[in-house]
Write a protein that holds these residues in place. Structure first.
Motif, PDB file in Angstrom:
ATOM      1  N   GLN A   1       4.275  17.656   8.582  1.00  0.00           N
ATOM      2  CA  GLN A   1       5.287  17.061   7.716  1.00  0.00           C
ATOM      3  C   GLN A   1       5.226  15.537   7.811  1.00  0.00           C
ATOM      4  O   GLN A   1       5.093  14.986   8.907  1.00  0.00           O
ATOM      5  N   PHE A   2       5.327  14.871   6.660  1.00  0.00           N
ATOM      6  CA  PHE A   2       5.283  13.413   6.615  1.00  0.00           C
ATOM      7  C   PHE A   2       6.361  12.887   5.667  1.00  0.00           C
ATOM      8  O   PHE A   2       6.808  13.585   4.750  1.00  0.00           O
ATOM      9  N   ASP A   3       6.746  11.641   5.886  1.00  0.00           N
ATOM     10  CA  ASP A   3       7.549  10.895   4.934  1.00  0.00           C
ATOM     11  C   ASP A   3       7.134   9.433   5.057  1.00  0.00           C
ATOM     12  O   ASP A   3       6.540   9.024   6.053  1.00  0.00           O
ATOM     13  N   GLY A   4       7.457   8.627   4.032  1.00  0.00           N
ATOM     14  CA  GLY A   4       7.069   7.224   4.098  1.00  0.00           C
ATOM     15  C   GLY A   4       6.990   6.606   2.728  1.00  0.00           C
ATOM     16  O   GLY A   4       7.593   7.085   1.763  1.00  0.00           O
ATOM     17  N   LYS A   5       6.197   5.544   2.608  1.00  0.00           N
ATOM     18  CA  LYS A   5       6.048   4.838   1.343  1.00  0.00           C
ATOM     19  C   LYS A   5       4.680   4.181   1.300  1.00  0.00           C
ATOM     20  O   LYS A   5       4.041   3.945   2.338  1.00  0.00           O
ATOM     21  N   ALA A   6       4.233   3.875   0.082  1.00  0.00           N
ATOM     22  CA  ALA A   6       2.920   3.260  -0.095  1.00  0.00           C
ATOM     23  C   ALA A   6       2.954   2.356  -1.317  1.00  0.00           C
ATOM     24  O   ALA A   6       3.745   2.550  -2.244  1.00  0.00           O
ATOM     25  N   ASN A   7       2.065   1.354  -1.307  1.00  0.00           N
ATOM     26  CA  ASN A   7       1.925   0.422  -2.417  1.00  0.00           C
ATOM     27  C   ASN A   7       0.441   0.262  -2.722  1.00  0.00           C
ATOM     28  O   ASN A   7      -0.365   0.096  -1.809  1.00  0.00           O
ATOM     29  N   VAL A   8       0.079   0.332  -4.007  1.00  0.00           N
ATOM     30  CA  VAL A   8      -1.317   0.221  -4.420  1.00  0.00           C
ATOM     31  C   VAL A   8      -1.425  -0.858  -5.491  1.00  0.00           C
ATOM     32  O   VAL A   8      -0.676  -0.846  -6.473  1.00  0.00           O
ATOM     33  N   VAL A   9      -2.343  -1.798  -5.281  1.00  0.00           N
ATOM     34  CA  VAL A   9      -2.663  -2.813  -6.282  1.00  0.00           C
ATOM     35  C   VAL A   9      -4.072  -2.519  -6.778  1.00  0.00           C
ATOM     36  O   VAL A   9      -5.039  -2.582  -6.006  1.00  0.00           O
ATOM     37  N   LEU A  10      -4.193  -2.187  -8.065  1.00  0.00           N
ATOM     38  CA  LEU A  10      -5.475  -1.801  -8.618  1.00  0.00           C
ATOM     39  C   LEU A  10      -6.352  -3.027  -8.846  1.00  0.00           C
ATOM     40  O   LEU A  10      -5.865  -4.109  -9.154  1.00  0.00           O
ATOM     41  N   GLY A  11      -7.655  -2.826  -8.686  1.00  0.00           N
ATOM     42  CA  GLY A  11      -8.633  -3.887  -8.888  1.00  0.00           C
ATOM     43  C   GLY A  11     -10.016  -3.311  -8.711  1.00  0.00           C
ATOM     44  O   GLY A  11     -10.207  -2.088  -8.754  1.00  0.00           O
ATOM     45  N   ASP A  12     -11.022  -4.187  -8.539  1.00  0.00           N
ATOM     46  CA  ASP A  12     -12.369  -3.690  -8.272  1.00  0.00           C
ATOM     47  C   ASP A  12     -12.362  -2.786  -7.045  1.00  0.00           C
ATOM     48  O   ASP A  12     -13.036  -1.761  -6.999  1.00  0.00           O
ATOM     49  N   ILE A  13     -11.605  -3.199  -6.019  1.00  0.00           N
ATOM     50  CA  ILE A  13     -11.337  -2.353  -4.863  1.00  0.00           C
ATOM     51  C   ILE A  13      -9.821  -2.287  -4.720  1.00  0.00           C
ATOM     52  O   ILE A  13      -9.163  -3.298  -4.519  1.00  0.00           O
ATOM     53  N   ALA A  14      -9.264  -1.088  -4.864  1.00  0.00           N
ATOM     54  CA  ALA A  14      -7.814  -0.931  -4.812  1.00  0.00           C
ATOM     55  C   ALA A  14      -7.275  -1.336  -3.434  1.00  0.00           C
ATOM     56  O   ALA A  14      -7.861  -1.012  -2.403  1.00  0.00           O
ATOM     57  N   LYS A  15      -6.173  -2.058  -3.437  1.00  0.00           N
ATOM     58  CA  LYS A  15      -5.531  -2.506  -2.208  1.00  0.00           C
ATOM     59  C   LYS A  15      -4.369  -1.565  -1.908  1.00  0.00           C
ATOM     60  O   LYS A  15      -3.404  -1.507  -2.668  1.00  0.00           O
ATOM     61  N   VAL A  16      -4.461  -0.841  -0.799  1.00  0.00           N
ATOM     62  CA  VAL A  16      -3.468   0.182  -0.443  1.00  0.00           C
ATOM     63  C   VAL A  16      -2.776  -0.219   0.855  1.00  0.00           C
ATOM     64  O   VAL A  16      -3.437  -0.517   1.855  1.00  0.00           O
ATOM     65  N   ARG A  17      -1.458  -0.219   0.823  1.00  0.00           N
ATOM     66  CA  ARG A  17      -0.654  -0.489   2.019  1.00  0.00           C
ATOM     67  C   ARG A  17       0.372   0.633   2.169  1.00  0.00           C
ATOM     68  O   ARG A  17       0.969   1.049   1.164  1.00  0.00           O
ATOM     69  N   PHE A  18       0.587   1.112   3.399  1.00  0.00           N
ATOM     70  CA  PHE A  18       1.465   2.261   3.562  1.00  0.00           C
ATOM     71  C   PHE A  18       2.151   2.249   4.920  1.00  0.00           C
ATOM     72  O   PHE A  18       1.718   1.581   5.866  1.00  0.00           O
ATOM     73  N   ASN A  19       3.226   3.031   5.010  1.00  0.00           N
ATOM     74  CA  ASN A  19       3.926   3.334   6.258  1.00  0.00           C
ATOM     75  C   ASN A  19       4.262   4.814   6.234  1.00  0.00           C
ATOM     76  O   ASN A  19       4.910   5.292   5.289  1.00  0.00           O
TER      77      ASN A  19
END
Length: 708
Positions: free
Chosen positions: A355-373
């Protein structure tokens, strides 16, 4: 009245006669050369009209066009840019008098569009775009009649009076769209395109049915569906309802038999209920997923929100760690088109017991930038990977005496980590309880990043077995084989329960502190062992080595050597220590040390040697000195061996090491000790008898020469 009918009759006859004369005397096919000439002049492309052009005048004005082709320029693979087998359209005459545009059914059969980009960047649309640019420039250069002349009141009134439009329907049959890009090496094709639109009028719901098949390189897909659409009078606003889409997809690894999407309604700036269902096979895994969500899109189509997403998926397949596996997810997703960003709030994600919970943010580009907790209350990795069941099956087979068929050893290969070069991912994970390789941890916190081929474990910390672990590591996968470094610090850990859980080995007790600094290259099992290098420092306190009682071994073997009776009383196979330290050096499959030291009130132990962790063998020499009474270890006193260093050789396989006392060295050591004691006593007596210092030195040198 008769005159009125006569006048009307004459007018009707004249109109019908004029139409009959136009149809009889004017052949629309005579305009073919003009159409071909103007097309060539405006676009530079050849227009070929093979079929006839047919007029229709009553009760509607219309025409039918037969087979027509717009040829491609030289150098393109397809002969045509556009082709159609037949086109039909008509407009009712009488409603035009009331500013009502009634269009009959529009028919388009066998339409084909071929778009192509050559390797040098030229496209077969270049001629059309140049013609549009020329027309636009001419329009800009000419004065606008509307700007130079003011409209009359009657013209203004006419402009203000809106037209109403009614369309009987649209029918498109067997259409084809082909897009070939030689620069990118791609081919996309839509074929068997069917479209049917029912009677259309503004502010009225109109039904639309469509279907198509397609391919993109090695991928095959298809779609069909229905929807209802309503447009406003000015065509600036529209709404959809009863939307049903059923699609399929297949390639070398994936086969989606059905992907269904249903929307009860769709309007901008409003929440729209969506449901979906997917069935198929992906990467040898059976997939059956369904769910729903609330979808909201703004009028500018710049922001899309998928709220209250609730999905359930059932997965089955041999590649899964557990099969079947049930996955559920509840989340909210927001996508900003202008900023190319996606935000995910994960309320709950489960995969069987995980089981997981959290949040993530993705900025699309040539290489997508993904940040999460991410956070998880409890992860049992062994259960999830099925390691517990595999161990139980192995034990059951061993207990029943069954022999497993020999399995051919597969050649080891470096894992393909090329995908890591396309990632920019960073985040934190917190796990309240964690179990891996049967080691139990609590309050696990880790922070890591993957950036263009480099995996950086910035920090890893956890509580385990009354102690704590802290580590960081780095993997460089930009070249193969990958290289890595690991730094690890363990403090205050109870060693025996840890070894018991992880390795089912209880040979060592105590409170452990370990410092590791390792590096290596290759991620295959053998490659790791062969290339692992670095140091491991250990510092254990208040423990014991189980499986060997050094004091009992010394007593028993020394009694046998002297021919004395051996005490057969079975003692506990355990050697206590108050402290044990060592520095282990790892290189090319071997671990060596020359500073193993263990202390207890009874013994002082120094060890040196090596172990091969590829062949799992050991060759070690332990030098033991007796500094106290051995009675504390459950036996008789051996004061005569006090301060004598006793070598013990440890050799053989890790699983069953052999211990051997080297008594030749023991006797030499004992004799030397006896000589030293005799010299000390003799020197004491000489000191009493001989007073002259020179004589004393001469006698002392002579005695030492005799005893040595």
């Amino acid at each position: 009245m008769k005159k009125l009918f006569l006048v009307v009759g004459v007018l009707v006859v004249v109109v019908l006669g004029a139409i009959a004369a136009l149809v009889t005397l004017v052949n629309p096919n005579q305009f073919k050369p003009l159409l071909v000439e103007q097309t060539k002049k405006q676009t530079g492309l050849d227009l070929v009209i093979e079929g006839d052009i047919g007029w229709q005048f009553f009760p509607a004005i219309g025409f039918e066009l037969g087979k027509t082709e717009l040829k491609n320029p030289q150098g393109f693979s397809s002969p045509n840019l556009f082709k159609v087998d037949s086109v039909g359209i008509d407009v009712s005459v009488m409603p035009l008098l009331d500013k009502q545009l009634h269009i009959g059914n529009i028919r388009l059969d066998g339409a084909e569009v071929h778009l192509e980009t050559l390797k040098d960047g030229r496209t077969n649309l270049d001629s059309l775009s140049k013609a549009q640019d020329t027309a636009s420039k001419q329009t800009d250069d000419s004065p606008s009649q509307a700007n130079t002349e003011s409209a009359t009141p009657s013209e203004q009134a006419s402009t203000e009076q809106a037209w109403s439009i009614n369309l009987a329907g649209v029918s498109v049959n067997n259409a084809l769209l082909e897009i070939q890009d030689q620069q990118a090496g791609t081919m996309t094709k839509l074929y068997d395109v069917q479209l049917a639109v029912s009677e259309f009028a503004a502010d009225t719901w109109t039904s639309v049915d469509f279907s198509a098949k397609g391919s993109m390189n090695q991928q095959q897909f298809g779609a069909s569906g229905q929807a209802e659409i309503k447009l406003s009078q000015d065509f600036t606003q529209y709404a959809l309802r009863n939307i049903n889409l059923d699609a399929n997809f297949s390639d070398a690894a994936t086969k989606i038999d059905s992907a269904k999407v249903t929307l009860d309604t769709f309007e901008f700036d409003k929440a729209n209920k969506l449901t979906f269902a997917v069935k198929g096979k992906a990467a040898d895994m059976d997939l059956d997923a369904s769910g729903g969500a609330s979808v909201e899109v703004d009028k500018d189509i710049s922001k899309v929100a998928v709220n209250q997403l609730d999905m359930t998926a059932n997965l089955e397949g041999a590649a899964l760690p557990q099969s079947p596996m049930k996955v559920t997810m509840q989340s909210d997703v927001a996508f900003d088109v202008t900023k190319s960003t996606l935000n995910l709030v994960l309320e709950k994600l489960t995969a069987n017991a995980l089981q997981f919970d959290g949040k993530a943010n993705v900025v699309l580009g040539d290489i997508a930038k993904v940040r999460f907790n991410l956070h998880s209350p409890d992860i049992d990795l062994d259960e999830f990977l099925g390691l517990n069941q595999k161990a139980a099956d192995s034990d059951a087979a061993a207990g029943s005496g069954e022999s497993k068929p020999a399995v051919a050893k597969q050649a080891e290969a470096e894992p393909d980590l090329s995908a890591l070069k396309t990632l920019d991912v960073a985040g934190d994970i917190v796990i309240d309880k964690f179990k891996a390789s049967n080691a139990k941890m609590q309050n696990v916190k880790t922070s890591f990043a993957v950036n263009r081929g480099i995996v950086d474990l910035k920090s890893f910390s956890a509580n385990l077995y009354e102690g704590r672990i802290a580590a960081n590591a780095r993997i460089d996968a930009r070249q193969s084989p990958a290289s890595y470094t690991v730094k690890n610090s363990v403090s205050g850990v109870k060693v025996q329960p840890l070894l018991k859980d992880v390795a089912d080995n209880d040979r060592l007790e105590g409170t452990g502190n370990i410092e590791m600094n390792l590096q290596g290259k290759s991620l295959t099992p053998t490659g790791i062992k062969q290339n692992l290098a670095g140091t491991v420092g250990i510092n254990f306190a208040d423990g014991a080595v189980n499986g060997i009682n050094i004091a009992q071994m010394i007593r028993t073997n020394y009694a046998r050597f002297k021919g004395e009776a051996v005490d057969e009383t079975k003692a506990v196979q355990k050697t206590d220590f108050s402290a044990m330290t060592a520095t282990l050096k790892l290189s090319k499959g071997e671990v060596t040390t020359n500073d193993l030291n263990m202390q207890s009130p009874l013994l002082r132990i120094h060890g040196e040697g090596k172990a091969n962790y590829i062949q799992e063998t050991v060759d070690f020499l332990v030098r033991t000195s007796i500094v106290g009474t051995l009675q504390g270890q459950g036996g008789k006193n051996l004061d005569e061996l006090r301060d004598v260093t006793i070598p013990i050789n440890v050799s053989g396989q890790w699983a069953d090491p052999k211990f051997r006392l080297v008594f030749d060295d023991v006797l030499k050591e004992k004799a030397k000790k006896e000589v030293d004691r005799g010299l000390e006593k003799l020197n004491e007596k000489l000191d009493e008898k001989i007073k002259d210092e020179k004589t004393k030195k001469a006698v002392d040198g002579l005695l030492k020469g005799l005893f040595n």
